[in-house]
Structure formats: C-alpha cells, structure tokens
Write a protein that holds these residues in place. Structure first.
Motif, PDB file in Angstrom:
ATOM      1  N   ASP A  75       0.829  -1.210   0.000  1.00 27.60           N
ATOM      2  CA  ASP A  75       0.000   0.000   0.000  1.00 27.60           C
ATOM      3  C   ASP A  75       0.860   1.255   0.000  1.00 27.60           C
ATOM      4  O   ASP A  75       0.582   2.221  -0.725  1.00 27.60           O
ATOM      5  CB  ASP A  75      -0.934   0.001   1.215  1.00 27.60           C
ATOM      6  N   ARG A 127       2.435   1.657  -3.469  1.00 25.87           N
ATOM      7  CA  ARG A 127       1.496   2.187  -4.459  1.00 25.87           C
ATOM      8  C   ARG A 127       1.262   3.676  -4.262  1.00 25.87           C
ATOM      9  O   ARG A 127       1.144   4.430  -5.236  1.00 25.87           O
ATOM     10  CB  ARG A 127       0.175   1.419  -4.377  1.00 25.87           C
ATOM     11  N   GLU A 128       1.189   4.103  -3.017  1.00 32.40           N
ATOM     12  CA  GLU A 128       0.965   5.523  -2.740  1.00 32.40           C
ATOM     13  C   GLU A 128       2.169   6.351  -3.188  1.00 32.40           C
ATOM     14  O   GLU A 128       2.013   7.442  -3.747  1.00 32.40           O
ATOM     15  CB  GLU A 128       0.717   5.726  -1.247  1.00 32.40           C
ATOM     16  N   LYS A 131       2.106   6.625  -6.903  1.00 37.48           N
ATOM     17  CA  LYS A 131       1.022   7.507  -7.333  1.00 37.48           C
ATOM     18  C   LYS A 131       1.439   8.974  -7.258  1.00 37.48           C
ATOM     19  O   LYS A 131       1.065   9.787  -8.124  1.00 37.48           O
ATOM     20  CB  LYS A 131      -0.225   7.278  -6.481  1.00 37.48           C
ATOM     21  N   GLU A 162       3.442   9.575 -10.256  1.00 32.87           N
ATOM     22  CA  GLU A 162       2.578   9.513 -11.440  1.00 32.87           C
ATOM     23  C   GLU A 162       1.733  10.771 -11.581  1.00 32.87           C
ATOM     24  O   GLU A 162       1.552  11.291 -12.689  1.00 32.87           O
ATOM     25  CB  GLU A 162       1.677   8.279 -11.365  1.00 32.87           C
ATOM     26  N   ASP A 163       1.222  11.266 -10.468  1.00 32.33           N
ATOM     27  CA  ASP A 163       0.400  12.480 -10.517  1.00 32.33           C
ATOM     28  C   ASP A 163       1.183  13.659 -11.097  1.00 32.33           C
ATOM     29  O   ASP A 163       0.632  14.492 -11.822  1.00 32.33           O
ATOM     30  CB  ASP A 163      -0.119  12.829  -9.122  1.00 32.33           C
ATOM     31  N   ARG A 220       1.537  13.179 -14.952  1.00 31.35           N
ATOM     32  CA  ARG A 220       0.242  13.377 -15.617  1.00 31.35           C
ATOM     33  C   ARG A 220      -0.113  14.872 -15.678  1.00 31.35           C
ATOM     34  O   ARG A 220      -0.885  15.297 -16.547  1.00 31.35           O
ATOM     35  CB  ARG A 220      -0.851  12.597 -14.903  1.00 31.35           C
ATOM     36  N   LEU A 244      -0.790   3.522 -17.462  1.00 31.96           N
ATOM     37  CA  LEU A 244       0.308   3.621 -16.499  1.00 31.96           C
ATOM     38  C   LEU A 244       1.180   4.847 -16.762  1.00 31.96           C
ATOM     39  O   LEU A 244       2.352   4.876 -16.407  1.00 31.96           O
ATOM     40  CB  LEU A 244       1.164   2.348 -16.530  1.00 31.96           C
ATOM     41  N   PRO A 268       6.970   7.316 -12.877  1.00 38.90           N
ATOM     42  CA  PRO A 268       6.533   6.239 -11.986  1.00 38.90           C
ATOM     43  C   PRO A 268       7.054   4.863 -12.389  1.00 38.90           C
ATOM     44  O   PRO A 268       7.002   3.931 -11.593  1.00 38.90           O
ATOM     45  CB  PRO A 268       5.003   6.295 -12.081  1.00 38.90           C
TER      46      PRO A 268
END
Length: 367
Positions: A222, A225-226, A229, A232-233, A236, A323, A340
């Motif tokens: 967890d 993944r955070e 993210k 990734e944010d 993006r 992704l 990411p």
C-alpha cells in the motif's frame, strides 16, 4: 541482427522502434512479440551499450546482489534461475548475464551498439536517425533511462575548485580516495551506499539539501502504491518527475544503523558556494576537502526526442495512458522507465502497458 558488425548500416521501415534495452526496453520488446509482432520485421530494439545489461554493466564493482535494490524478474524468465543464489556476485556481472540470456531466449534481436542521435517527424511517420542506420517507424517506445545524464547542480565557484569532482556515474571503488577528505553531496540511496564504503577507508563529510528521511519498519504494498502515485500524478500534470525514493524515504537497514553508530551520518546543511579548496556556507564558515562526490541523481535521457517538442513550459512532459507511459502531445510516443516506471518492477509493468496501448493505437494488432 543482434550485435552486428559495427560497420553495418541499415535502413528499415517498421511499425515500432524501441530505443534502449534495459529493463523497460526488454519488457516492452517481450510484450510486442507476445502480441504477434516480429523482431526485425515489425519492430526493432536499438541499444547504445556494447553488450546486454543496460546501465547495470557500468555499476561499481562493490555493488553486489546483496547490496543492490531488488532486481525484479523480466516477464517470462526468472532472474534467480539464471543468476543463481550467490548474493556476493557483482550486479555488473549478474544482471548483464541475465539480460543477455533473456534476449537470446526470446529472440529479441537487439541491434547494438546503436546510438540514436535524433527522432523527428516525417509526415505521418517518425524518422529515427542512428549511427547504425535510419529507421522509419509509426511509433516509438523510448526506454533510454537516466544513466547517460548524470546531474550536477550549478553552485557558485564550482569551476574554481582545485580538487577532484566526480558523480556517482563515475565512481569505481572507495580505495581510490584513501588519504583524502571526501565530501559526499546528496541524500539518496546511492549517496548512503557510497558514504558507507568511503567512510571505512578515509575521512568523509556529508551534506544534503533537505534532512534525510529514514523509514523504520516494513514498506508494504500500500505504501509503495501511494509513493508511485505521487510520482505519477506529477507526470500526468506535465511536471518533471521526482524519483520514487524521494517520497518513500530511506529504509533504516542494519548497514545504516551501523553507519549511525560509527558517527558517519552527521549530516550538514547544503553549502552556498564552492571555493578553490572546498565549500563555504551562507554564514561564511567553510570546509576544506580534496574531493566532491556528487550523488545528486540523474535526469531522463531524452535529448534525442527534442525535435518532437514534447515538453511543457514547466520542463516536464504531460503523460497519459493507463500507467502514464503515453505522451499526451504525441500518442505515437511512449516513455517507459520514466517517472513512476523508473523502478525495475515499474518498468516491467510499463513495458507491457506501452506495448499494448501503442499497438492498439497504431492498429498493429487487434484489440
């Protein structure tokens, strides 16, 4: 086609060119083949390195399988089965051996050494200009990583320093610094590893821009993944990527605890300028050193894509796709091992996602 005579130049028209044969590039090539595309006919992998292994073949000899971050399996082949269970083996030997076996087993036909100088538009296609030939492609999967772009921040006086300056990229062994005072700059995993090694043989000092964050306890899925993210944010949103480790912190391992007990982790704030004999802080106190070792990370090696004008004013590239591998400004281009997907496990997943999304976009395979 793999490892052809360096005098051989080719001119090929294909669906896809994969640039780079590290973890991400090999993963992408594997998935392209699984989708029914044939190496050398429908796609080709270009790699600038002289042999298989990506950036791993250039890592320092003391980086063994016991000290490196985990090397994840490429899809379809176990790393442990090929490399064996000896953790004392150099990563610069074990990983290239594994990559070479992987390329051969799946017949990926990597063309090397092949350095891509530029990628530019030619109508509806992309022209890839390399020292080994010209390639016309409908799409690109770029997997050039960061090793070829070491980053050293520009501090006042850097050119005046009379001692030696080098980057993590250039490090070979700690014994090269015996009898010298070495200033290690940076707070990442590589900085800690090299600080540990060098401090065992000579005097060291350590500076970081921000206080290092040491993480106690296990780093579960967890949390992973955070962390991914958060990176990734950023991409993006078109912002330059941060490294995943910048948001995960440093694991408080037995080696780091031992360093703390030895007094090696006495971190100082970042200096404000470099002098001919060392560094100076804003309050005017100074430190004389013989060597400045910049463990200040790398930047994505994307200069060959500059004619495509993919970057935003922020300096980043706006990414999209499942992704975050697809370039929003040009969906014919996917970046794997970027943002990411910079970790080995992230590169595997990104390679698969990029292969599927790009082939579907191009209509190279059925949905």
């Amino acid at each position: 086609m793999a490892d052809q005579d360096q005098g051989t130049r080719v001119a090929l028209k294909l669906d896809i060119v994969v640039i780079g044969a590290g973890q991400a590039g090999l993963s992408a090539a594997y998935h392209l083949k699984q989708l029914g595309l044939q190496p050398g006919r429908d796609f080709i992998v270009l790699d600038r390195a002289p042999q298989a292994g990506g950036a791993w073949q250039y890592r320092w000899p003391s980086l063994t399988l016991s000290t490196v971050n985990r090397v994840h399996d490429l899809p379809g082949m176990s790393f442990a089965k090929i490399a064996g269970g000896d953790d004392t083996v150099k990563a610069s030997v074990a990983v290239p051996h594994y990559f070479a076996a992987y390329e051969g087993h799946f017949g990926l036909q990597v063309l090397r050494p092949a350095t891509v100088g530029v990628v530019c538009e030619r109508g509806e296609r992309l022209r890839v200009e390399a020292d080994r030939g010209l390639f016309s492609a409908r799409g690109i999967i770029n997997a050039t990583g960061t090793w070829e772009k070491p980053f050293i921040p520009d501090y006042p006086g850097r050119e005046s320093f009379a001692g030696r300056q080098l980057h993590t990229h250039d490090f070979y062994r700690a014994e090269d610094f015996v009898g010298q005072h070495v200033l290690i700059v940076g707070g990442g995993i590589s900085a800690i590893q090299l600080l540990d090694q060098i401090s065992l043989v000579t005097r060291t000092s350590w500076v970081t821009r921000a206080p290092p964050c040491f993480r106690e306890g296990p780093f579960d899925q967890d949390a992973g993944r955070e962390a991914v993210k958060l990176v990734e944010d950023r991409v993006r949103a078109g912002l330059p990527p941060n490294s995943v480790v910048s948001v995960t912190g440093l694991p408080l391992s037995p080696a780091i605890i031992a360093m703390r007990d030895r007094g090696v982790l006495e971190r100082q704030e970042m200096f404000s300028e470099i002098t001919p004999t060392g560094v100076r802080w804003a309050d005017r106190h100074s430190l004389d050193v013989d060597v400045i070792l910049w463990c200040t990370g790398f930047r994505s090696a994307l200069d060959h894509l500059a004619p495509l004008q993919l970057r935003e004013e922020s300096g980043g590239i706006t990414m999209t796709g499942r992704l975050a591998t697809q370039v929003a400004r040009d969906p014919r281009v996917h970046l794997v091992g970027y943002g990411p997907s910079a970790s080995t496990v992230g590169a595997n997943r990104a390679g698969g996602a990029a292969a599927r999304e790009l082939t579907q976009f191009l209509g190279a395979v059925d949905d």
